[in-house]
Design a protein around this motif. Sequence first.
Motif, PDB file in Angstrom:
ATOM      1  N   ASP A 164      14.700  -0.691 -28.469  1.00  0.00           N
ATOM      2  CA  ASP A 164      14.588   0.310 -28.420  1.00  0.00           C
ATOM      3  C   ASP A 164      14.705   0.578 -30.381  1.00  0.00           C
ATOM      4  OD1 ASP A 164      14.623   3.306 -29.133  1.00  0.00           O
ATOM      5  OD2 ASP A 164      13.609   3.042 -27.262  1.00  0.00           O
ATOM      6  N   PRO A 165      13.532   0.792 -30.626  1.00  0.00           N
ATOM      7  CA  PRO A 165      13.626   0.863 -32.359  1.00  0.00           C
ATOM      8  C   PRO A 165      14.858   2.048 -32.752  1.00  0.00           C
ATOM      9  CG  PRO A 165      11.040   1.801 -31.639  1.00  0.00           C
ATOM     10  CD  PRO A 165      12.818   0.964 -30.461  1.00  0.00           C
ATOM     11  N   ASN A 166      15.361   3.320 -31.885  1.00  0.00           N
ATOM     12  CA  ASN A 166      16.216   4.227 -32.480  1.00  0.00           C
ATOM     13  C   ASN A 166      17.292   3.454 -31.911  1.00  0.00           C
ATOM     14  OD1 ASN A 166      13.863   5.840 -33.790  1.00  0.00           O
ATOM     15  ND2 ASN A 166      13.168   6.508 -31.910  1.00  0.00           N
ATOM     16  N   PRO A 186      16.618   5.804 -24.214  1.00  0.00           N
ATOM     17  CA  PRO A 186      15.014   6.023 -25.337  1.00  0.00           C
ATOM     18  C   PRO A 186      15.504   7.217 -25.494  1.00  0.00           C
ATOM     19  CG  PRO A 186      15.913   4.192 -24.415  1.00  0.00           C
ATOM     20  CD  PRO A 186      16.932   4.544 -23.261  1.00  0.00           C
ATOM     21  N   PRO A 222      21.397   3.123 -31.628  1.00  0.00           N
ATOM     22  CA  PRO A 222      22.077   3.062 -32.885  1.00  0.00           C
ATOM     23  C   PRO A 222      22.740   1.826 -33.641  1.00  0.00           C
ATOM     24  CG  PRO A 222      23.251   4.524 -31.232  1.00  0.00           C
ATOM     25  CD  PRO A 222      21.689   3.432 -31.060  1.00  0.00           C
TER      26      PRO A 222
END
Length: 198
Positions: free
Chosen positions: A192-194, A54, A196
């Motif tokens: 986490d928004p990021n 993250p 994958p």
Amino acid sequence: MFLCAAFLVSSFTSMSPTLTDKERKDAVEQLSKTEQGVFNSLKGLSDAQLNFKPAPDRWSISDCVKHIAITEMFLWKMTDSALKLPADAAKRSAVKATDDQVLQMVESRAQKVKTFPPLEPQNTSFKSCPDALSSFYDSRKMLTDFVATTSDDMRDHVVTLAFGSFDSYQMILFIAAHSNRHTQQIEEVKADPNFPKN
């Protein structure tokens, strides 16, 4: 896994009463439940997902698994060493937490704690997440079998850590709760928004 735990629990009535049937049952259930939690949290994850961080200073899922595995070995080594010494009931006065408080303290992520350098993922000997997971599986099986069959005095062998003293039974609970603590961390990484998509 849970069927195996149930079988082990069913044999407790024939054991010597160094631990009560309830203590054995509770410890085996904690170990089995938290082991399954680790494996469930990793189902279907790709290498990209396992190694996603993250932030540069945050752990990946693979890092969490490596830390779980090495800490499992470290905490058991301390506990096993204590059990090989003569039992000393006088040391019980140093134990301040109840069993439930040990579980709650270790599982709670309300307060972050920096681990010792030897237990940091990058300092372990594990080359990959599967490597660490295999070690965790073997350690947890050994530990579960030990709790189900031991006649050791688990209450009068005390382990002193930097932040408190715990009897050897509580150390088993500590180990189980520790893997749960970092399973929660794995879920935080996945949220986490990021993270994958695949």
